[in-house]
Scaffold this motif. Structure first.
Motif, PDB file in Angstrom:
ATOM      1  N   ASP A  12       0.818  -1.204   0.000  1.00 32.93           N
ATOM      2  CA  ASP A  12       0.000   0.000   0.000  1.00 32.93           C
ATOM      3  C   ASP A  12       0.858   1.263   0.000  1.00 32.93           C
ATOM      4  OD1 ASP A  12       0.934  -0.523   2.520  1.00 32.93           O
ATOM      5  OD2 ASP A  12      -0.886   0.106   3.554  1.00 32.93           O
ATOM      6  N   LEU A  13       1.682   1.389  -1.023  1.00 33.18           N
ATOM      7  CA  LEU A  13       2.582   2.534  -1.115  1.00 33.18           C
ATOM      8  C   LEU A  13       1.856   3.728  -1.725  1.00 33.18           C
ATOM      9  CD1 LEU A  13       5.747   0.692  -2.440  1.00 33.18           C
ATOM     10  CD2 LEU A  13       5.152   1.223  -0.085  1.00 33.18           C
ATOM     11  N   VAL A  14       2.174   4.897  -1.212  1.00 37.69           N
ATOM     12  CA  VAL A  14       1.606   6.139  -1.733  1.00 37.69           C
ATOM     13  C   VAL A  14       2.565   6.700  -2.784  1.00 37.69           C
ATOM     14  CG1 VAL A  14       0.309   6.625   0.368  1.00 37.69           C
ATOM     15  CG2 VAL A  14       2.632   7.498   0.126  1.00 37.69           C
ATOM     16  N   PRO A  15       2.128   7.652  -3.594  1.00 39.54           N
ATOM     17  CA  PRO A  15       3.003   8.202  -4.633  1.00 39.54           C
ATOM     18  C   PRO A  15       4.349   8.718  -4.108  1.00 39.54           C
ATOM     19  CG  PRO A  15       0.760   8.912  -5.019  1.00 39.54           C
ATOM     20  CD  PRO A  15       0.765   8.194  -3.688  1.00 39.54           C
ATOM     21  N   GLU A  16       4.366   9.266  -2.904  1.00 38.08           N
ATOM     22  CA  GLU A  16       5.634   9.747  -2.337  1.00 38.08           C
ATOM     23  C   GLU A  16       6.604   8.598  -2.101  1.00 38.08           C
ATOM     24  OE1 GLU A  16       2.623  10.637  -1.025  1.00 38.08           O
ATOM     25  OE2 GLU A  16       2.559  12.699  -1.734  1.00 38.08           O
ATOM     26  N   ASP A  17       6.068   7.424  -1.735  1.00 37.89           N
ATOM     27  CA  ASP A  17       6.915   6.242  -1.553  1.00 37.89           C
ATOM     28  C   ASP A  17       7.542   5.826  -2.878  1.00 37.89           C
ATOM     29  OD1 ASP A  17       6.210   6.099   1.158  1.00 37.89           O
ATOM     30  OD2 ASP A  17       4.493   4.807   0.726  1.00 37.89           O
ATOM     31  N   ASP A  18       6.738   5.851  -3.929  1.00 37.16           N
ATOM     32  CA  ASP A  18       7.260   5.485  -5.244  1.00 37.16           C
ATOM     33  C   ASP A  18       8.342   6.473  -5.682  1.00 37.16           C
ATOM     34  OD1 ASP A  18       7.119   3.690  -7.567  1.00 37.16           O
ATOM     35  OD2 ASP A  18       6.480   5.508  -8.613  1.00 37.16           O
ATOM     36  N   GLU A  19       8.143   7.751  -5.390  1.00 45.67           N
ATOM     37  CA  GLU A  19       9.166   8.753  -5.718  1.00 45.67           C
ATOM     38  C   GLU A  19      10.457   8.473  -4.963  1.00 45.67           C
ATOM     39  OE1 GLU A  19       7.782  12.793  -5.297  1.00 45.67           O
ATOM     40  OE2 GLU A  19       5.852  12.255  -6.170  1.00 45.67           O
ATOM     41  N   ALA A  20      10.345   8.065  -3.702  1.00 48.76           N
ATOM     42  CA  ALA A  20      11.534   7.748  -2.907  1.00 48.76           C
ATOM     43  C   ALA A  20      12.264   6.534  -3.475  1.00 48.76           C
ATOM     44  CB  ALA A  20      11.139   7.498  -1.454  1.00 48.76           C
ATOM     45  N   VAL A  21      11.509   5.530  -3.889  1.00 50.73           N
ATOM     46  CA  VAL A  21      12.115   4.333  -4.488  1.00 50.73           C
ATOM     47  C   VAL A  21      12.809   4.705  -5.793  1.00 50.73           C
ATOM     48  CG1 VAL A  21      11.619   2.082  -5.525  1.00 50.73           C
ATOM     49  CG2 VAL A  21      10.548   2.717  -3.370  1.00 50.73           C
ATOM     50  N   ARG A  22      12.168   5.539  -6.604  1.00 50.18           N
ATOM     51  CA  ARG A  22      12.796   5.982  -7.862  1.00 50.18           C
ATOM     52  C   ARG A  22      14.073   6.779  -7.596  1.00 50.18           C
ATOM     53  NH1 ARG A  22      10.469   4.366 -12.252  1.00 50.18           N
ATOM     54  NH2 ARG A  22       8.265   3.897 -12.211  1.00 50.18           N
ATOM     55  N   ALA A  23      14.070   7.610  -6.557  1.00 50.45           N
ATOM     56  CA  ALA A  23      15.271   8.379  -6.212  1.00 50.45           C
ATOM     57  C   ALA A  23      16.415   7.435  -5.839  1.00 50.45           C
ATOM     58  CB  ALA A  23      14.979   9.349  -5.077  1.00 50.45           C
ATOM     59  N   LEU A  24      16.112   6.392  -5.062  1.00 52.05           N
ATOM     60  CA  LEU A  24      17.135   5.395  -4.730  1.00 52.05           C
ATOM     61  C   LEU A  24      17.632   4.692  -5.985  1.00 52.05           C
ATOM     62  CD1 LEU A  24      15.798   3.625  -1.520  1.00 52.05           C
ATOM     63  CD2 LEU A  24      17.919   4.905  -1.761  1.00 52.05           C
ATOM     64  N   ALA A  25      16.713   4.290  -6.838  1.00 50.60           N
ATOM     65  CA  ALA A  25      17.084   3.577  -8.066  1.00 50.60           C
ATOM     66  C   ALA A  25      17.972   4.443  -8.950  1.00 50.60           C
ATOM     67  CB  ALA A  25      15.836   3.150  -8.829  1.00 50.60           C
ATOM     68  N   ASP A  26      17.727   5.739  -8.969  1.00 49.73           N
ATOM     69  CA  ASP A  26      18.542   6.652  -9.783  1.00 49.73           C
ATOM     70  C   ASP A  26      19.954   6.802  -9.251  1.00 49.73           C
ATOM     71  OD1 ASP A  26      16.496   7.159 -11.550  1.00 49.73           O
ATOM     72  OD2 ASP A  26      15.872   9.019 -10.560  1.00 49.73           O
ATOM     73  N   ARG A  27      20.114   6.690  -7.933  1.00 54.33           N
ATOM     74  CA  ARG A  27      21.403   7.022  -7.314  1.00 54.33           C
ATOM     75  C   ARG A  27      22.275   5.814  -6.972  1.00 54.33           C
ATOM     76  NH1 ARG A  27      17.707  10.805  -5.778  1.00 54.33           N
ATOM     77  NH2 ARG A  27      18.351  12.970  -5.985  1.00 54.33           N
ATOM     78  N   LEU A  28      21.692   4.640  -6.885  1.00 49.22           N
ATOM     79  CA  LEU A  28      22.457   3.464  -6.461  1.00 49.22           C
ATOM     80  C   LEU A  28      22.807   2.578  -7.648  1.00 49.22           C
ATOM     81  CD1 LEU A  28      20.376   2.434  -3.319  1.00 49.22           C
ATOM     82  CD2 LEU A  28      22.461   3.799  -3.394  1.00 49.22           C
TER      83      LEU A  28
END
Length: 78
Positions: free
Chosen positions: A43-59
């Motif tokens: 049950d992730l909210v859009p902000e959670d998805d943005e955080a996951v995308r930020a991690l994916a971009d940087r790691l």
């Protein structure tokens, strides 16, 4: 249901082993989302998805796999 052979759809093999049509960031995002899913976090909210995308971009990929392993392992211990 798409068979994976129609234009615009990727096969499971392309998603798993790589395809020029799937950018590396998207694969890293999928790995992180799978780890969260194995932990039972659906049950992730859009902000959670943005955080996951930020991690994916940087790691890099090995780090993403280590990060994704933690919630997946914790979810299996319940």
């Amino acid at each position: 249901m798409p068979s994976g052979r129609e234009p615009g759809y990727l096969t499971l093999r392309q998603l798993r082993f790589g395809s020029p049509a799937v950018p590396m960031t998207d694969r890293r995002h999928q790995v992180l989302m799978a780890g969260l899913g194995k932990a039972g976090l659906y049950d992730l909210v859009p902000e959670d998805d943005e955080a996951v995308r930020a991690l994916a971009d940087r790691l890099d990929e090995p780090t993403v796999r280590r990060v994704a392993h933690r919630p997946a392992a914790a979810g299996g211990q319940r």
